[in-house]
Design a protein around this motif. Structure first.
Motif, PDB file in Angstrom:
ATOM      1  N   PRO A 136      37.129 -48.056 -18.895  1.00 51.25           N
ATOM      2  CA  PRO A 136      36.855 -47.885 -20.319  1.00 51.25           C
ATOM      3  C   PRO A 136      37.771 -48.777 -21.150  1.00 51.25           C
ATOM      4  N   ALA A 137      37.213 -49.471 -22.123  1.00 49.50           N
ATOM      5  CA  ALA A 137      38.035 -50.322 -22.994  1.00 49.50           C
ATOM      6  C   ALA A 137      37.184 -51.014 -24.041  1.00 49.50           C
ATOM      7  N   LEU A 165      20.098 -52.215 -20.794  1.00 52.23           N
ATOM      8  CA  LEU A 165      19.028 -51.217 -20.846  1.00 52.23           C
ATOM      9  C   LEU A 165      19.594 -49.811 -20.693  1.00 52.23           C
ATOM     10  N   PHE A 166      20.559 -49.683 -19.778  1.00 48.88           N
ATOM     11  CA  PHE A 166      21.240 -48.398 -19.591  1.00 48.88           C
ATOM     12  C   PHE A 166      22.629 -48.651 -19.039  1.00 48.88           C
ATOM     13  N   SER A 167      23.498 -47.675 -19.201  1.00 52.24           N
ATOM     14  CA  SER A 167      24.843 -47.750 -18.641  1.00 52.24           C
ATOM     15  C   SER A 167      25.220 -46.402 -18.059  1.00 52.24           C
ATOM     16  N   ILE A 168      25.832 -46.456 -16.865  1.00 54.22           N
ATOM     17  CA  ILE A 168      26.252 -45.243 -16.178  1.00 54.22           C
ATOM     18  C   ILE A 168      27.764 -45.103 -16.291  1.00 54.22           C
ATOM     19  N   LEU A 169      28.210 -43.949 -16.769  1.00 51.00           N
ATOM     20  CA  LEU A 169      29.633 -43.663 -16.940  1.00 51.00           C
ATOM     21  C   LEU A 169      29.998 -42.432 -16.116  1.00 51.00           C
ATOM     22  N   ASP A 170      30.715 -42.625 -15.039  1.00 49.69           N
ATOM     23  CA  ASP A 170      31.213 -41.519 -14.227  1.00 49.69           C
ATOM     24  C   ASP A 170      32.732 -41.502 -14.337  1.00 49.69           C
ATOM     25  N   PRO A 171      33.305 -40.519 -15.028  1.00 50.39           N
ATOM     26  CA  PRO A 171      34.760 -40.487 -15.234  1.00 50.39           C
ATOM     27  C   PRO A 171      35.565 -40.523 -13.937  1.00 50.39           C
ATOM     28  N   GLU A 172      35.014 -40.048 -12.846  1.00 54.78           N
ATOM     29  CA  GLU A 172      35.763 -40.014 -11.589  1.00 54.78           C
ATOM     30  C   GLU A 172      36.110 -41.414 -11.076  1.00 54.78           C
ATOM     31  N   VAL A 173      35.324 -42.434 -11.461  1.00 57.35           N
ATOM     32  CA  VAL A 173      35.605 -43.782 -10.958  1.00 57.35           C
ATOM     33  C   VAL A 173      36.850 -44.372 -11.626  1.00 57.35           C
ATOM     34  N   PHE A 175      39.741 -42.764 -11.826  1.00 56.95           N
ATOM     35  CA  PHE A 175      40.942 -42.097 -11.306  1.00 56.95           C
ATOM     36  C   PHE A 175      41.894 -43.060 -10.588  1.00 56.95           C
ATOM     37  N   SER A 176      41.354 -44.152 -10.046  1.00 56.49           N
ATOM     38  CA  SER A 176      42.187 -45.077  -9.280  1.00 56.49           C
ATOM     39  C   SER A 176      42.713 -46.249 -10.113  1.00 56.49           C
ATOM     40  N   LEU A 177      42.475 -46.226 -11.416  1.00 58.10           N
ATOM     41  CA  LEU A 177      42.905 -47.348 -12.258  1.00 58.10           C
ATOM     42  C   LEU A 177      44.430 -47.418 -12.360  1.00 58.10           C
ATOM     43  N   PRO A 178      45.010 -48.613 -12.347  1.00 56.91           N
ATOM     44  CA  PRO A 178      46.455 -48.761 -12.539  1.00 56.91           C
ATOM     45  C   PRO A 178      46.861 -48.359 -13.956  1.00 56.91           C
ATOM     46  N   PRO A 179      48.073 -47.842 -14.130  1.00 62.68           N
ATOM     47  CA  PRO A 179      48.535 -47.392 -15.455  1.00 62.68           C
ATOM     48  C   PRO A 179      48.444 -48.468 -16.537  1.00 62.68           C
ATOM     49  N   HIS A 180      48.742 -49.735 -16.199  1.00 62.78           N
ATOM     50  CA  HIS A 180      48.703 -50.786 -17.220  1.00 62.78           C
ATOM     51  C   HIS A 180      47.286 -51.012 -17.723  1.00 62.78           C
ATOM     52  N   GLN A 181      46.306 -50.950 -16.832  1.00 66.27           N
ATOM     53  CA  GLN A 181      44.921 -51.119 -17.260  1.00 66.27           C
ATOM     54  C   GLN A 181      44.485 -49.978 -18.167  1.00 66.27           C
ATOM     55  N   ILE A 182      44.909 -48.775 -17.837  1.00 64.68           N
ATOM     56  CA  ILE A 182      44.584 -47.627 -18.684  1.00 64.68           C
ATOM     57  C   ILE A 182      45.225 -47.790 -20.056  1.00 64.68           C
ATOM     58  N   ALA A 183      46.492 -48.208 -20.090  1.00 66.88           N
ATOM     59  CA  ALA A 183      47.201 -48.405 -21.358  1.00 66.88           C
ATOM     60  C   ALA A 183      46.497 -49.450 -22.214  1.00 66.88           C
ATOM     61  N   ILE A 225      46.957 -38.359 -20.476  1.00 68.32           N
ATOM     62  CA  ILE A 225      46.460 -39.257 -19.437  1.00 68.32           C
ATOM     63  C   ILE A 225      47.618 -39.920 -18.707  1.00 68.32           C
ATOM     64  N   LYS A 226      48.676 -40.243 -19.446  1.00 69.73           N
ATOM     65  CA  LYS A 226      49.844 -40.862 -18.818  1.00 69.73           C
ATOM     66  C   LYS A 226      50.448 -39.933 -17.774  1.00 69.73           C
ATOM     67  N   GLU A 227      50.375 -38.629 -18.026  1.00 67.94           N
ATOM     68  CA  GLU A 227      50.901 -37.638 -17.084  1.00 67.94           C
ATOM     69  C   GLU A 227      49.941 -37.390 -15.926  1.00 67.94           C
ATOM     70  N   ASN A 228      48.638 -37.448 -16.208  1.00 66.83           N
ATOM     71  CA  ASN A 228      47.648 -37.135 -15.177  1.00 66.83           C
ATOM     72  C   ASN A 228      46.341 -37.858 -15.468  1.00 66.83           C
ATOM     73  N   HIS A 229      46.169 -39.038 -14.871  1.00 67.20           N
ATOM     74  CA  HIS A 229      44.951 -39.807 -15.155  1.00 67.20           C
ATOM     75  C   HIS A 229      43.822 -39.483 -14.170  1.00 67.20           C
ATOM     76  N   THR A 230      43.967 -38.373 -13.439  1.00 62.19           N
ATOM     77  CA  THR A 230      42.862 -37.908 -12.601  1.00 62.19           C
ATOM     78  C   THR A 230      42.274 -36.601 -13.137  1.00 62.19           C
ATOM     79  N   ASP A 231      42.585 -36.280 -14.381  1.00 64.67           N
ATOM     80  CA  ASP A 231      41.979 -35.126 -15.048  1.00 64.67           C
ATOM     81  C   ASP A 231      40.594 -35.541 -15.549  1.00 64.67           C
ATOM     82  N   TYR A 232      39.562 -34.900 -15.035  1.00 65.18           N
ATOM     83  CA  TYR A 232      38.191 -35.299 -15.333  1.00 65.18           C
ATOM     84  C   TYR A 232      37.895 -35.255 -16.826  1.00 65.18           C
ATOM     85  N   GLN A 233      38.272 -34.157 -17.487  1.00 63.18           N
ATOM     86  CA  GLN A 233      37.941 -34.008 -18.908  1.00 63.18           C
ATOM     87  C   GLN A 233      38.650 -35.043 -19.764  1.00 63.18           C
TER      88      GLN A 233
END
Length: 380
Positions: A136-137, A165-173, A175-183, A225-233
Motif C-alpha cells: 500500500p502506498a 479493471l479491478f484490483s485485489i487487496l488482501d491485507p495478509e500479503v 505482513f512480510s513487508l520490511p519496516p522501511h517500505q511500510i514507513a 503498525i510499527k509495533e505489529n505489522h501483522t495485525d490484519y485490521q
C-alpha cells in the motif's frame, strides 16, 4: 465547490484469500502477461496464489520491474507482449509494478517508442489490465496515473492511461513487508491526502472531512503498525487508506497542489531516494515556504489533526509544521536532505530543470524553480 465530473471504474476486491477471485474476474480466452518486481512475491506466497488462480488461463510472466519503473525495463516487457500477442495484463506488486504495467498497456498498442507516450503525458489506447496489490502506498491500484523513470537522463515524469479493471487487496500479503517500505507507504499516503487537502479553505466540507478522516486514521494506526505489522485490521485500514487517498474520492470539486510530489520526483530521479521518503522531507518545507498562501488550511489542519489551538496564528502554523515533521520521524524516516547526504548541487539541478521546463506548480501556480529552491533550502 468547483464543477466536476467523477468516474472511477475500478472494481475493488478486498479481503483475505481474495486472490482466488482472479479465476473468475479474467475472461478465460485472454492471453495474460503477469508482471512482477524483484521476486518477493515468491517468498510471501502471493506468486503461488496467483498461479493457482490462473492455472486454466494462458499466461506468460515478465519479471524485474524495479522501484521507480524505468522505460529501459518496460521496453523489454512491451516487446515480449507484442511477440506473444498479449491482450490482458495483470500487475502483481506495489505501485511501481502497477505504474510500469500501465505504460506497458499503452505501449502494446503503440508503434513507436513508449517514452514518447510518457513525454506526451497520456495515451487513449490501452490493453485491459488489473492488479494484485502487495504494497500500500501509491493508490495506483485504483487510479489512471503512473510515474515513469528514464535512467539514462535521470528523469521521472507523470503519465496517464486507463484505470485497472479491478484490483485485489488482501491485507495478509503485507505482513512480510520490511519496516522501511511500510514507513514510506504511510508517508506517501499521508502526503497524497495533504496534496488535495492543504490548499484552499471553504471549498467543500465533505471533502475536508473525508480527507481528515484518512489523515486521522494514518496518524492513529502508524505507531500500532510499527509495533505489529501483522495485525490484519491495522493493515486492512492501511491498505484502504492508501487506496482512498488517491482514487479521486477526496479531490471532487476542490483545488489540488502536487508541488511536493514534483519536487520529490526529482529527488528520486537524481538521488535514488524512495518516493515516500522524499515526500517526508519536502512537505514540511512546502508548508513553511507557502505558509501565507496556505494559512487558513494550515490552521485547520493543525487544529483538527494535531490539536494545535494555542498561540498566535504564526505560532500555531509553526507548531503544526513541527508536529508534521515529528510524525514523519516517528515512522523512522529522516526529514532533512543533509541526513541523506544530499547537497546544494542537487538543489541547483532541480531549480535548473524547473526553470528549463518553465513550470508553475501548486494550487496557485507559485512553485517555480526559485520557489522549489527555497523549499529545499529550508529542509537542508
Amino acid at each position: 465547490m468547483h464543477n466536476f465530473i467523477f468516474h472511477n471504474p475500478t472494481r475493488l476486491i478486498m479481503g483475505k484469500g481474495m486472490i482466488s477471485e482472479l479465476e473468475k474476474e479474467i475472461p478465460a480466452d485472454k492471453k495474460i502477461m503477469i508482471t512482477f518486481g524483484g521476486g518477493s512475491v515468491k517468498k510471501n506466497g502471493v506468486y503461488e496464489q496467483v498461479k493457482k488462480a490462473l492455472a486454466h488461463h494462458d499466461t506468460i510472466e515478465f519479471w524485474g520491474i524495479e522501484p521507480n519503473p524505468a522505460i529501459e525495463t518496460l521496453r523489454k516487457a512491451i516487446e515480449l507482449g507484442k511477440q506473444e500477442k498479449v491482450d490482458f495484463l495483470l500487475a502483481v506488486g506495489g505501485g511501481s509494478v502497477i505504474d510500469g504495467t500501465k505504460l506497458i498497456s499503452a505501449g502494446l498498442l503503440y508503434e513507436g517508442d513508449a517514452w514518447d507516450l510518457v513525454v506526451k503525458g497520456s495515451s487513449g489506447k490501452t490493453v485491459p489490465m488489473a492488479t494484485v496489490l502487495t504494497l500500500p502506498a501509491t493508490g495506483s491500484e485504483m487510479n489512471n496515473g503512473a510515474v515513469i523513470s528514464r535512467r539514462e537522463t535521470k528523469e521521472k515524469l507523470s503519465f496517464f492511461a486507463d484505470f485497472p479493471l479491478f484490483s485485489i487487496l488482501d491485507p495478509e500479503v503485507t505482513f512480510s513487508l520490511p519496516p522501511h517500505q511500510i514507513a514510506c507507504g504511510l508517508a506517501d499516503t499521508f502526503v497524497h491526502v495533504l496534496e488535495q487537502y492543504l490548499t484552499k479553505a471553504g471549498e467543500s466540507r465533505v471533502m475536508d472531512r473525508w480527507a481528515e478522516g484518512l489523515l486521522h486514521t494514518i496518524v492513529e494506526i502508524a505507531p500500532r503498525i510499527k509495533e505489529n505489522h501483522t495485525d490484519y485490521q491495522l493493515m486492512a485500514d492501511f491498505m484502504m487508506s492508501a487506496t482512498m487517498a488517491l482514487n479521486g474520492f477526496i479531490a471532487m470539486g476542490v483545488t489540488e497542489d502536487w508541488s511536493t510530489h514534483m519536487i520529490g520526483h526529482e529527488l528520486t530521479a537524481l538521488c535514488g531516494l524512495t518516493h515516500g521518503h522524499t515526500l517526508a522531507i519536502v512537505m514540511p518545507g512546502t508548508m513553511y515556504v507557502l505558509r501565507q498562501q496556505k494559512k487558513a488550511k494550515l490552521l485547520q489542519f493543525g487544529e483538527r489533526i494535531f490539536g494545535v489551538v494555542s498561540g498566535t496564528d504564526e505560532m500555531r502554523i509553526d507548531e503544526t509544521i513541527r508536529k508534521t515533521e515529528a510524525f514523519f520521524r516517528s515512522l523512522g524516516l529522516t526529514t532533512r536532505l543533509s541526513e541523506e547526504n544530499i547537497g546544494i548541487e542537487v538543489i541547483d539541478e532541480i531549480e535548473r530543470r524547473f526553470n528549463e521546463r518553465n513550470v508553475h506548480y501548486g494550487e496557485d501556480g507559485l512553485v517555480t524553480g526559485s520557489v522549489a529552491r527555497e523549499i529545499l533550502l529550508h529542509v537542508m
